[in-house]
Design an enzyme around this catalytic site. Structure first.
Site, mmCIF file in Angstrom:
data_model
loop_
_atom_site.group_PDB
_atom_site.id
_atom_site.type_symbol
_atom_site.label_atom_id
_atom_site.label_comp_id
_atom_site.label_asym_id
_atom_site.label_seq_id
_atom_site.Cartn_x
_atom_site.Cartn_y
_atom_site.Cartn_z
ATOM 1 N N THR A 106 -2.788 -1.958 7.305
ATOM 2 C CA THR A 106 -2.354 -3.241 7.804
ATOM 3 C C THR A 106 -0.877 -3.683 7.369
ATOM 4 O OG1 THR A 106 -4.814 -4.729 7.960
ATOM 5 C CG2 THR A 106 -2.727 -5.082 7.542
ATOM 6 N N THR A 118 0.975 -1.341 0.027
ATOM 7 C CA THR A 118 0.110 0.019 0.085
ATOM 8 C C THR A 118 1.194 1.238 -0.307
ATOM 9 O OG1 THR A 118 -0.048 0.365 2.238
ATOM 10 C CG2 THR A 118 -2.038 -1.149 0.753
ATOM 11 N N GLU A 131 6.208 5.453 7.235
ATOM 12 C CA GLU A 131 5.923 6.100 7.037
ATOM 13 C C GLU A 131 6.746 7.927 7.353
ATOM 14 O OE1 GLU A 131 1.514 5.764 7.949
ATOM 15 O OE2 GLU A 131 2.107 4.382 5.973
#
Lengths: 398, 398
Positions: free
Chosen positions: B190, B152, B269
């Site tokens: 997730t 993702t 991130e």
């Protein structure tokens, strides 16, 4: 139900009979136009109630306070910014005693209290602080100077005052100054709040009301979920007005502390919006509180607020992760009055997404999560997390 | 002590006998060069062990999995990105059943498993996913495609494989793919991890070792402290090698899962550095774990890491706020081998500050807090919080 009127008044602490306040710059803060040492003095002895941080590593001023006997009285509070006097060991307490002895030679003080905010792990500049006693005018009333002197990363001063007029025409005052922006930032540490009153309030009411009011105000806000070494809320009363009404006092104390808490949140480092997280329909009050605080502390919720993204999945997931009793079939989520999730309504259509987006643009709104399992509820208050939060906290100190 | 050798090998899942894998793009991910639906298939039935999120709102694929009897066997895992199939109610489970029926008409599957990652609160695009079964080659071995398809916000694919050679010359393999960057981001949700092996490992060992290994790896990392609706770690074994040695298997399982966890953290991130938070000298293991996790989750610690500010006050304050037994006179703090705080050494002088600054510039270092109260210790792993974290999480979804 007693009748009374409340009016907001200017000039903060200056309104309370028998209290004096001011500040000076002793060189800890580079900007000399703003003080770094402030005082609050009463010309008679005051009852004092205080609520301190739960952090095990309480700062030296808090340990110093606790050396006094229970129900002691005081007539003097000295406050400094830029240095928290935390993690400084026995020396930190000795430094306070040295400062207080020097103060006593200038000004008769009884059981003086010190309160500090700033960086952790450095000894106080004792000589600089003592030098303040030559320049301070202890008979001054300068609430603005005191409110500004205690600021750290605050972008505006926090100062409020109310006059309470009872049914019989008698009056008393409650006023406060407060600092805090990082809620609660252990590095700069702290939120500090000093409330003074000339109400003839019994000590037992002071203790009980300060606790309950703290629970409804400062304990319900979260900027970054950390608890500092220095957090302090103090209430001093010199009884000078001779007047008191418990209901009126409680109402105004709640009001003043809630308003100050919202000011801290509005001033949350880099924050742009204030969000109330109401969790209702909980099986227990503990569940409601746990879920509400989890929401106001969640990084993912905070960044979604900053991005103005009506991503209710982060709200739901945070509740699910909080460990409380919950059921996705019974849960409903509203942004203000807009239904954004329920069992029957799981996907956000374009119309509602647009409506949600409009709500999120506001600088204050409410997210209500009804768990549908019971009668208990809790509200906490949070803010968004922006680039500026990171900037302020990455660059602080250096 | 058994002897065995371990060698890292290329091409991930492709090395494990009897397993096939691949991916395709069915239009959920705009970039068509990267898949959004992946599969892992075994040509014989596999034992399976799994560890799932503690989030009460478990996603539909996890509920679907739990409908199977205990100790069931499977030969097929289907994975999709871009949609978490979470908070989708009964329909979410029905959608999986529809997909699995369609799959069965193309390929004999027994007790197929589905796993999803992506945004919460939207139904799966069932027809699009079913369309994948026309283009996928179920006899393909393309680990790279599968590892890329499950990403993702990951900035790199996470894929590892090891060959284990036992003393008697016999071999077996363990390989894995994994995704996760937000650790653990409920919105995109997730972290997912799929581990496959041809070792002849007993089911009871699989269950026990997967749990203990998860505790030492994925449960010790924190990027943002949130727990998603979809977190899944799965271990499948088809026993095809006929070989097994428990010590070797455990060693490599621990190794592969720890390395994947560190990859997730490195890919946190917006994160730039990886920090190990070791708390030792604790009265209890609970205390050590609580303090260590509080450090790796603290916003103020994370921003100080990003700012490379040797502000140990934030470390101390976070420990003090965590509620564990601690004493500022017994505490010591080290950054790598550099003493940065002790009772005797409370103020950071310029020399040590410079040394600390050099350590903080590294992209990996250890902060060790010795509580000096007992024998228990715990290590968790965290990363810094940068502007980019806010950017990624504020802008995700929109």
């Amino acid at each position: 139900m007693s009748k009374f009127t409340i009016s907001a008044i200017e000039n903060g602490l200056e309104n309370v009979e028998g209290f004096y306040c001011g500040a000076t710059n002793v060189g800890m803060r580079p900007d000399e136009t703003q003080g770094d040492v402030a005082f609050i003095r009463s010309d008679t002895m005051c009852d004092i109630s205080a609520v301190f941080t739960n952090n095990t590593f309480q700062a030296a001023p808090i340990k110093h306070f606790q050396q006094y006997p229970q129900n002691f009285k005081t007539n003097f509070v000295l406050i400094n910014a830029k240095n928290a006097n935390a993690m400084t060991g026995e020396k930190g307490i000795e430094d306070i005693q040295t400062i207080m002895s020097a103060l006593f030679s200038k000004q008769a003080v009884n059981n003086p209290i010190m309160s500090s905010t700033g960086v952790i792990g450095y000894r106080l500049p004792v000589d600089k602080i003592i030098s303040a006693f030559d320049t301070l005018d202890f008979n001054e009333k300068n609430s603005n100077a005191a409110a500004c002197a205690i600021m750290t990363t605050d972008s505006f001063k926090k100062e409020l005052a109310y006059k309470i007029k009872l049914e019989d025409g008698n009056t008393f005052h409650i006023a406060a100054i407060c600092k805090g922006a990082g809620m609660i930032n252990p590095a700069m540490a702290t939120m500090l709040c000093f409330i003074i009153t000339d109400a003839d309030v019994p000590k037992s009411d002071m203790d009980a009301l300060l606790l309950s009011s703290t629970e409804k105000s400062f304990n319900r806000i979260s900027v970054d979920g950390d608890t500092s070494t220095n957090d302090t809320v103090m209430l001093l009363s010199n009884k000078k007005s001779g007047n008191y009404n418990k209901e009126a006092f409680e109402t105004v104390l709640n009001k003043i502390m809630f308003e100050l808490a919202m000011m801290i949140l509005r001033d949350g480092e880099g924050a742009n919006k204030l969000v109330a997280f109401e969790v209702k329909g909980a099986k227990s009050l503990d569940d409601a509180k746990t879920a509400s605080m989890a929401l106001s502390n969640s990084l993912l919720v905070k960044t979604a607020l900053f991005g103005e993204d009506p991503n209710w999945g982060r709200i739901a997931s945070t509740i699910g992760a909080s460990g409380i009793a919950c059921d996705e079939k019974k849960l409903t989520i509203h942004y203000d009055d807009l239904l954004i999730y329920s069992d029957a309504y799981r996907e956000l259509d374009a119309t509602r997404e647009k409506q949600a987006y409009t709500i999120m643009k506001k600088d204050m709104f409410t997210i209500t999560c009804d768990l549908g399992l019971g009668e208990e509820s809790y509200i906490s208050y949070g803010c968004d997390l922006s680039y500026d939060y990171v900037k302020i906290n990455a660059e602080y100190r250096t």
